[in-house]
Design a protein around this motif. Structure first.
Motif, PDB file in Angstrom:
ATOM      1  N   PHE A 140       0.831  -1.208   0.000  1.00 44.70           N
ATOM      2  CA  PHE A 140       0.000   0.000   0.000  1.00 44.70           C
ATOM      3  C   PHE A 140       0.862   1.253   0.000  1.00 44.70           C
ATOM      4  O   PHE A 140       2.032   1.206   0.367  1.00 44.70           O
ATOM      5  CB  PHE A 140      -0.928   0.013   1.226  1.00 44.70           C
ATOM      6  N   ARG A 141       0.240   2.369  -0.382  1.00 45.32           N
ATOM      7  CA  ARG A 141       0.969   3.640  -0.434  1.00 45.32           C
ATOM      8  C   ARG A 141       1.335   4.142   0.949  1.00 45.32           C
ATOM      9  O   ARG A 141       2.390   4.714   1.148  1.00 45.32           O
ATOM     10  CB  ARG A 141       0.123   4.709  -1.128  1.00 45.32           C
ATOM     11  N   ASN A 142       0.428   3.979   1.891  1.00 42.09           N
ATOM     12  CA  ASN A 142       0.749   4.475   3.232  1.00 42.09           C
ATOM     13  C   ASN A 142       0.358   3.455   4.298  1.00 42.09           C
ATOM     14  O   ASN A 142      -0.423   2.540   4.053  1.00 42.09           O
ATOM     15  CB  ASN A 142       0.112   5.851   3.491  1.00 42.09           C
ATOM     16  N   VAL A 143       0.902   3.643   5.452  1.00 39.50           N
ATOM     17  CA  VAL A 143       0.736   2.712   6.562  1.00 39.50           C
ATOM     18  C   VAL A 143      -0.711   2.648   7.029  1.00 39.50           C
ATOM     19  O   VAL A 143      -1.198   1.585   7.416  1.00 39.50           O
ATOM     20  CB  VAL A 143       1.667   3.101   7.740  1.00 39.50           C
ATOM     21  N   ASP A 144      -1.421   3.763   6.963  1.00 36.53           N
ATOM     22  CA  ASP A 144      -2.794   3.791   7.448  1.00 36.53           C
ATOM     23  C   ASP A 144      -3.691   2.831   6.665  1.00 36.53           C
ATOM     24  O   ASP A 144      -4.598   2.230   7.237  1.00 36.53           O
ATOM     25  CB  ASP A 144      -3.344   5.217   7.391  1.00 36.53           C
ATOM     26  N   ASP A 145      -3.432   2.680   5.371  1.00 43.05           N
ATOM     27  CA  ASP A 145      -4.216   1.730   4.576  1.00 43.05           C
ATOM     28  C   ASP A 145      -3.991   0.301   5.073  1.00 43.05           C
ATOM     29  O   ASP A 145      -4.949  -0.459   5.230  1.00 43.05           O
ATOM     30  CB  ASP A 145      -3.839   1.829   3.093  1.00 43.05           C
ATOM     31  N   LEU A 146      -2.748  -0.046   5.307  1.00 43.80           N
ATOM     32  CA  LEU A 146      -2.438  -1.381   5.819  1.00 43.80           C
ATOM     33  C   LEU A 146      -2.999  -1.557   7.227  1.00 43.80           C
ATOM     34  O   LEU A 146      -3.531  -2.620   7.562  1.00 43.80           O
ATOM     35  CB  LEU A 146      -0.921  -1.620   5.814  1.00 43.80           C
ATOM     36  N   ALA A 147      -2.925  -0.531   8.040  1.00 44.71           N
ATOM     37  CA  ALA A 147      -3.473  -0.601   9.399  1.00 44.71           C
ATOM     38  C   ALA A 147      -4.981  -0.849   9.356  1.00 44.71           C
ATOM     39  O   ALA A 147      -5.511  -1.632  10.153  1.00 44.71           O
ATOM     40  CB  ALA A 147      -3.164   0.693  10.149  1.00 44.71           C
ATOM     41  N   THR A 148      -5.656  -0.223   8.401  1.00 50.81           N
ATOM     42  CA  THR A 148      -7.099  -0.428   8.251  1.00 50.81           C
ATOM     43  C   THR A 148      -7.399  -1.878   7.909  1.00 50.81           C
ATOM     44  O   THR A 148      -8.346  -2.465   8.434  1.00 50.81           O
ATOM     45  CB  THR A 148      -7.663   0.515   7.167  1.00 50.81           C
ATOM     46  N   VAL A 149      -6.594  -2.467   7.042  1.00 50.89           N
ATOM     47  CA  VAL A 149      -6.782  -3.877   6.678  1.00 50.89           C
ATOM     48  C   VAL A 149      -6.639  -4.765   7.913  1.00 50.89           C
ATOM     49  O   VAL A 149      -7.482  -5.632   8.169  1.00 50.89           O
ATOM     50  CB  VAL A 149      -5.795  -4.306   5.569  1.00 50.89           C
ATOM     51  N   LEU A 157      -3.892 -11.619  15.935  1.00 53.85           N
ATOM     52  CA  LEU A 157      -3.701 -10.777  14.749  1.00 53.85           C
ATOM     53  C   LEU A 157      -3.100  -9.429  15.126  1.00 53.85           C
ATOM     54  O   LEU A 157      -2.173  -8.948  14.470  1.00 53.85           O
ATOM     55  CB  LEU A 157      -5.029 -10.549  14.025  1.00 53.85           C
ATOM     56  N   MET A 158      -3.623  -8.839  16.178  1.00 54.17           N
ATOM     57  CA  MET A 158      -3.111  -7.531  16.579  1.00 54.17           C
ATOM     58  C   MET A 158      -1.699  -7.646  17.156  1.00 54.17           C
ATOM     59  O   MET A 158      -0.896  -6.729  17.005  1.00 54.17           O
ATOM     60  CB  MET A 158      -4.063  -6.855  17.569  1.00 54.17           C
ATOM     61  N   GLN A 159      -1.381  -8.766  17.758  1.00 53.18           N
ATOM     62  CA  GLN A 159      -0.008  -9.002  18.213  1.00 53.18           C
ATOM     63  C   GLN A 159       0.929  -9.092  17.017  1.00 53.18           C
ATOM     64  O   GLN A 159       2.035  -8.549  17.046  1.00 53.18           O
ATOM     65  CB  GLN A 159       0.068 -10.279  19.053  1.00 53.18           C
ATOM     66  N   ARG A 160       0.497  -9.782  15.967  1.00 59.11           N
ATOM     67  CA  ARG A 160       1.301  -9.862  14.737  1.00 59.11           C
ATOM     68  C   ARG A 160       1.476  -8.480  14.116  1.00 59.11           C
ATOM     69  O   ARG A 160       2.565  -8.134  13.646  1.00 59.11           O
ATOM     70  CB  ARG A 160       0.611 -10.773  13.705  1.00 59.11           C
ATOM     71  N   ALA A 161       0.399  -7.711  14.095  1.00 55.21           N
ATOM     72  CA  ALA A 161       0.451  -6.388  13.456  1.00 55.21           C
ATOM     73  C   ALA A 161       1.376  -5.427  14.193  1.00 55.21           C
ATOM     74  O   ALA A 161       2.026  -4.579  13.574  1.00 55.21           O
ATOM     75  CB  ALA A 161      -0.950  -5.788  13.360  1.00 55.21           C
ATOM     76  N   THR A 162       1.444  -5.555  15.509  1.00 53.86           N
ATOM     77  CA  THR A 162       2.259  -4.629  16.291  1.00 53.86           C
ATOM     78  C   THR A 162       3.682  -5.119  16.522  1.00 53.86           C
ATOM     79  O   THR A 162       4.492  -4.404  17.107  1.00 53.86           O
ATOM     80  CB  THR A 162       1.597  -4.349  17.659  1.00 53.86           C
ATOM     81  N   GLN A 180       4.795  -2.601   5.412  1.00 55.28           N
ATOM     82  CA  GLN A 180       4.752  -3.705   6.368  1.00 55.28           C
ATOM     83  C   GLN A 180       5.812  -3.537   7.455  1.00 55.28           C
ATOM     84  O   GLN A 180       5.584  -3.921   8.600  1.00 55.28           O
ATOM     85  CB  GLN A 180       4.950  -5.050   5.652  1.00 55.28           C
ATOM     86  N   ASN A 181       6.941  -2.932   7.121  1.00 52.34           N
ATOM     87  CA  ASN A 181       7.999  -2.715   8.113  1.00 52.34           C
ATOM     88  C   ASN A 181       7.719  -1.509   9.002  1.00 52.34           C
ATOM     89  O   ASN A 181       8.383  -1.332  10.014  1.00 52.34           O
ATOM     90  CB  ASN A 181       9.344  -2.530   7.420  1.00 52.34           C
ATOM     91  N   ARG A 182       6.783  -0.670   8.601  1.00 56.51           N
ATOM     92  CA  ARG A 182       6.456   0.516   9.393  1.00 56.51           C
ATOM     93  C   ARG A 182       5.155   0.372  10.160  1.00 56.51           C
ATOM     94  O   ARG A 182       4.783   1.240  10.939  1.00 56.51           O
ATOM     95  CB  ARG A 182       6.365   1.745   8.468  1.00 56.51           C
ATOM     96  N   LEU A 183       4.451  -0.735   9.945  1.00 55.25           N
ATOM     97  CA  LEU A 183       3.133  -0.920  10.558  1.00 55.25           C
ATOM     98  C   LEU A 183       3.187  -0.887  12.079  1.00 55.25           C
ATOM     99  O   LEU A 183       2.279  -0.356  12.718  1.00 55.25           O
ATOM    100  CB  LEU A 183       2.520  -2.241  10.081  1.00 55.25           C
ATOM    101  N   PHE A 184       4.237  -1.429  12.662  1.00 54.25           N
ATOM    102  CA  PHE A 184       4.300  -1.520  14.130  1.00 54.25           C
ATOM    103  C   PHE A 184       4.304  -0.148  14.794  1.00 54.25           C
ATOM    104  O   PHE A 184       4.102  -0.045  15.993  1.00 54.25           O
ATOM    105  CB  PHE A 184       5.517  -2.349  14.572  1.00 54.25           C
ATOM    106  N   SER A 230      -3.830   1.269  19.037  1.00 49.73           N
ATOM    107  CA  SER A 230      -5.067   1.603  19.764  1.00 49.73           C
ATOM    108  C   SER A 230      -6.006   0.403  19.804  1.00 49.73           C
ATOM    109  O   SER A 230      -6.583   0.088  20.857  1.00 49.73           O
ATOM    110  CB  SER A 230      -5.775   2.787  19.106  1.00 49.73           C
ATOM    111  N   MET A 231      -6.147  -0.247  18.674  1.00 51.01           N
ATOM    112  CA  MET A 231      -7.029  -1.418  18.649  1.00 51.01           C
ATOM    113  C   MET A 231      -6.452  -2.542  19.504  1.00 51.01           C
ATOM    114  O   MET A 231      -7.189  -3.205  20.233  1.00 51.01           O
ATOM    115  CB  MET A 231      -7.244  -1.903  17.223  1.00 51.01           C
ATOM    116  N   TYR A 232      -5.145  -2.730  19.415  1.00 49.07           N
ATOM    117  CA  TYR A 232      -4.510  -3.764  20.216  1.00 49.07           C
ATOM    118  C   TYR A 232      -4.699  -3.474  21.712  1.00 49.07           C
ATOM    119  O   TYR A 232      -5.014  -4.379  22.496  1.00 49.07           O
ATOM    120  CB  TYR A 232      -3.030  -3.871  19.861  1.00 49.07           C
ATOM    121  N   ALA A 233      -4.527  -2.233  22.104  1.00 50.29           N
ATOM    122  CA  ALA A 233      -4.708  -1.867  23.515  1.00 50.29           C
ATOM    123  C   ALA A 233      -6.153  -2.108  23.956  1.00 50.29           C
ATOM    124  O   ALA A 233      -6.394  -2.625  25.063  1.00 50.29           O
ATOM    125  CB  ALA A 233      -4.328  -0.399  23.728  1.00 50.29           C
ATOM    126  N   ASP A 234      -7.117  -1.772  23.094  1.00 55.59           N
ATOM    127  CA  ASP A 234      -8.522  -2.017  23.420  1.00 55.59           C
ATOM    128  C   ASP A 234      -8.797  -3.510  23.594  1.00 55.59           C
ATOM    129  O   ASP A 234      -9.504  -3.925  24.519  1.00 55.59           O
ATOM    130  CB  ASP A 234      -9.437  -1.456  22.319  1.00 55.59           C
TER     131      ASP A 234
END
Length: 183
Positions: free
Chosen positions: A89-98, A118-123, A160-164, A171-175
């Motif tokens: 994706f062009r920016n991290v926010d798009d990948l974060a939304t996925v 999933l959120m553990q993997r993402a972060t 993908q390397n900047r997603l963390f 925020s979602m992971y913390a929730d």
């Protein structure tokens, strides 16, 4: 006259095959034909280029997965989401939304542990360090030029390397941790 919307959609997509909104409108034309919906989504995600895309490409992927979810085919929806997590994706926010949509799907079906995983993997920090980590030392002066240079190097790194670092993902992971985990 019944074919007019399909023909118009074909013309518009021939003019700009990277228009996400037009692909989503085309999918709606096939609402009652699941095989055609799948074929259209597949063609769309293969055709739309990140560099030339008009609209939010992540919405194609999430809509594709939601289609499978609505049909009760969670395994296929997971496959689509997994593929979407590897899209450049062009920016991290798009990948974060996925990633967030993926976790929300798991939550809707009461697979709480999977959503948390999933959120553990993402972060998680990427295992492969980017080349700029080796170049940056504490002896570099903190000038606007060095900060700008580092910023450009960060942006050239795959999303993908900047997603963390994404606030949305954290925020979602913390929730989730607060609701389901040990926090």
């Amino acid at each position: 006259m019944d074919r007019r919307p399909f023909l118009l959609s074909s013309v518009l997509l021939r003019q700009n095959p990277h228009n996400v909104h037009e692909w989503l409108k085309r999918v709606k034309l096939f609402e009652d034909k699941p095989r055609e919906v799948i074929n259209t989504f597949t063609e769309a995600v293969q055709t739309v280029s990140m560099d030339q895309a008009v609209g939010k490409v992540h919405s194609l992927w999430t809509s594709f997965a939601k289609f499978y979810e609505e049909k009760g085919q969670l395994a296929e929806a997971r496959v689509v989401f997994e593929k979407a997590t590897r899209v450049p994706f062009r920016n991290v926010d798009d990948l974060a939304t996925v990633w967030c949509e993926y976790a929300e799907m798991e939550l809707r079906h009461e697979f709480y542990d999977k959503a948390l995983q999933l959120m553990q993997r993402a972060t998680a920090m990427p295992t492969k360090r980017a080349a700029y980590h080796d170049k940056v030392t504490s002896s570099l002066p903190h000038t606007p030029q060095t900060c700008f240079s580092l910023s450009l190097q960060l942006q050239s790194e795959p999303v993908q390397n900047r997603l963390f670092r994404s606030l949305k993902v954290w925020s979602m992971y913390a929730d989730l941790e607060e609701s389901l985990g040990t926090v």
